[in-house]
Enzyme design. Structure first.
Site, PDB file in Angstrom:
ATOM      1  N   HIS A  41       0.864  -1.075  -0.162  1.00  0.00           N
ATOM      2  CA  HIS A  41      -0.062  -0.019   0.017  1.00  0.00           C
ATOM      3  C   HIS A  41       0.798   1.240  -0.001  1.00  0.00           C
ATOM      4  O   HIS A  41       1.901   1.277   0.455  1.00  0.00           O
ATOM      5  CB  HIS A  41      -0.963  -0.182   1.285  1.00  0.00           C
ATOM      6  CG  HIS A  41      -1.982   0.981   1.240  1.00  0.00           C
ATOM      7  ND1 HIS A  41      -1.753   2.176   1.281  1.00  0.00           N
ATOM      8  CD2 HIS A  41      -3.239   0.950   0.608  1.00  0.00           C
ATOM      9  CE1 HIS A  41      -3.044   2.973   1.110  1.00  0.00           C
ATOM     10  NE2 HIS A  41      -3.927   2.102   0.626  1.00  0.00           N
ATOM     11  N   ASP A  47      -8.028  -5.172  -0.632  1.00  0.00           N
ATOM     12  CA  ASP A  47      -8.558  -5.908  -1.810  1.00  0.00           C
ATOM     13  C   ASP A  47      -8.083  -7.447  -1.713  1.00  0.00           C
ATOM     14  O   ASP A  47      -8.450  -8.246  -2.567  1.00  0.00           O
ATOM     15  CB  ASP A  47      -7.848  -5.575  -3.138  1.00  0.00           C
ATOM     16  CG  ASP A  47      -8.309  -3.896  -3.399  1.00  0.00           C
ATOM     17  OD1 ASP A  47      -9.342  -3.914  -3.218  1.00  0.00           O
ATOM     18  OD2 ASP A  47      -7.467  -3.329  -3.699  1.00  0.00           O
TER      19      ASP A  47
END
Ligand code: CMC
Length: 394
Positions: A272, A329
């Protein structure tokens, strides 16, 4: 003139002041308007959290009722707009259809889309409700279009149930609400409600800063969200897990390829731009995944593969040293699959969930009387000045 700081991808640039979402990537903290995501996930639902993100406070009973009524009143998409789908190929990319349809809303609500901050802000409550409610309806229409099925009109149902109804009902038989499915979809949407200055929300702010109306701004944000490094990652994760399953592989090939550091071989659902710790949303989703599958009595081999992959990656020096953890996700696709939602719709669902954050961010930009148009600079490293060469000398 002056000194330009080079900050590739703006990773260290505070592009705005905001009161919406607090994100501490080192410690894995996410709060909306001060409320920790864990508390919202445990006690709130998507519509209430959307209200919180947009208006800054949890609604009281009267405000919640009024907001729900506005959403219900704005659930239907104009018949003329439904005709857009006649022109989209059946296999048109869902996010392309979503972005086009949301952009087109501006032309069906000209009074809400004047490209003037003052008038657009006066009608903000209406615009916010139109967007939140209609993005969901458009999402369901995209699903029906893909399947070649007739559209199903919204009913007087809670938000997530209405979405499931518009996707899965048939003209001759209503979709049967399964509380566990409604709850899981609500949770997924809630967990996506906002996430600070991510690529698509920043896009909304960037476009909005030119005084572009809220529909055009969100349509641009949806375009940004479609990329596989951003919202499209949930689809890419499922494709990766599916190919591991189909090849009877244990995932080692993907982990080894990712370790080469090549952008095209990244382990999808890992890493991320801000979190250097567990993405708190991934922790919640990972747990919900086990619960939902157990409640629905589903045994999905892709969940086992995901767990093995996570375990393998988290024990590799490459991932440990770079502080790469699963993100939101990584498990969300497995839940959506269990709910009967096809992979092609995953990013659309992300976009529906993210609308409140984008709306709230647009409003901050529009309300900032001293705000400037967003206009970053660059470090130019192309040719120095040179003279024009005529065609016969090139
Ligand atoms: N697999 C392998 N290596 C990775 C990965 C990954 N998934 N992510 C980052 N790296 C490497 C990267 O190559 C870099 O290596 P080096 O230092 O040797 O050059 C290092 O880790 C640090 O990368 P970073 O600066 O943290 O990464 P970034 O900010 O450029 O990219 C990202 C962040 C999310 C785009 C990236 O981690 C990625 O591509 N992940 C896979 C796609 C994905 O899951 N995206 C969803 C993000 S969360 C939800 C959302 O925003 O939509």
């Amino acid at each position: 003139t002056g000194y330009i700081c080079y900050d590739q991808g703006y990773g260290n640039t505070g592009s705005c002041e905001s009161t919406i979402t607090y994100l501490d990537g080192d410690n894995g903290i996410l709060r909306h308007r001060g409320y920790p995501i864990e508390q919202l996930a445990a006690h709130s639902n998507y519509v209430e959290t959307a209200y919180l993100v947009i208006y800054g406070e949890l609604p009281n009973a009267e405000q919640r009722l009024k907001f729900g009524k506005l959403l219900r009143e704005n659930a239907t998409v104009a018949p003329q707009m439904q005709k857009f789908f006649d022109a989209f190929p059946k296999d048109a990319p869902p996010m392309v259809m979503l972005s086009s349809m949301v952009g087109a809303l501006a032309s069906y609500h000209p009074e809400l889309a004047t490209n003037n901050f003052e008038t657009d802000l006066k009608n903000f409550d209406q615009s916010a409700a139109v967007l939140i409610s209609k993005i969901r309806t458009i999402g369901a229409m995209i699903y029906r279009h893909q399947k070649g099925l007739p559209f199903i009109f919204p009913k007087d149902l809670p938000f997530a149930d209405n979405f499931l109804h518009m996707m899965f009902s048939e003209p001759y038989e209503d979709y049967k609400i399964i509380p566990e499915v409604s709850h899981a979809l609500n949770l997924l949407l809630l967990l996506h409600a906002d996430h600070e200055q991510n690529c698509s929300t920043s896009t909304v702010r960037m476009v909005g800063s030119s005084a572009a109306n809220i529909f055009t701004s969100l349509s641009s944000g949806i375009g940004a969200l479609s990329g596989p490094l951003h919202g499209g990652a949930n689809t890419a994760v499922m494709q990766m897990l599916q190919s591991i399953h189909d090849e009877g592989d244990d995932g080692t090939r993907f982990v080894e390829a990712a370790k080469q550091g090549n952008k095209s071989n990244r382990l999808m659902g890992f890493g991320h731009p801000v979190y250097r710790n567990y993405d708190p949303r991934a922790t919640i989703i990972g747990k919900a995944c086990d619960e939902v599958l157990a409640k629905l009595g589903i045994k999905d081999p892709l969940l086992d593969i995901a767990k093995r992959l996570e375990h393998a990656a988290l024990n590799e020096d490459y991932f440990i040293s770079r502080k790469l953890y699963p993100n939101v996700d990584f498990y969300s696709g497995i839940i959506m699959r269990a709910l009967g939602i096809p992979t092609s719709m995953f990013t659309v669902i992300f976009a529906i969930g993210r609308a409140p954050g984008q709306i709230a961010n647009w409003r901050e930009v529009a309300s900032n009387a001293k705000g400037r148009i967003y206009r970053p600079r660059q470090i130019f490293n192309g040719h120095p000045q040179r003279d024009y060469t005529p065609m016969n000398l090139r």
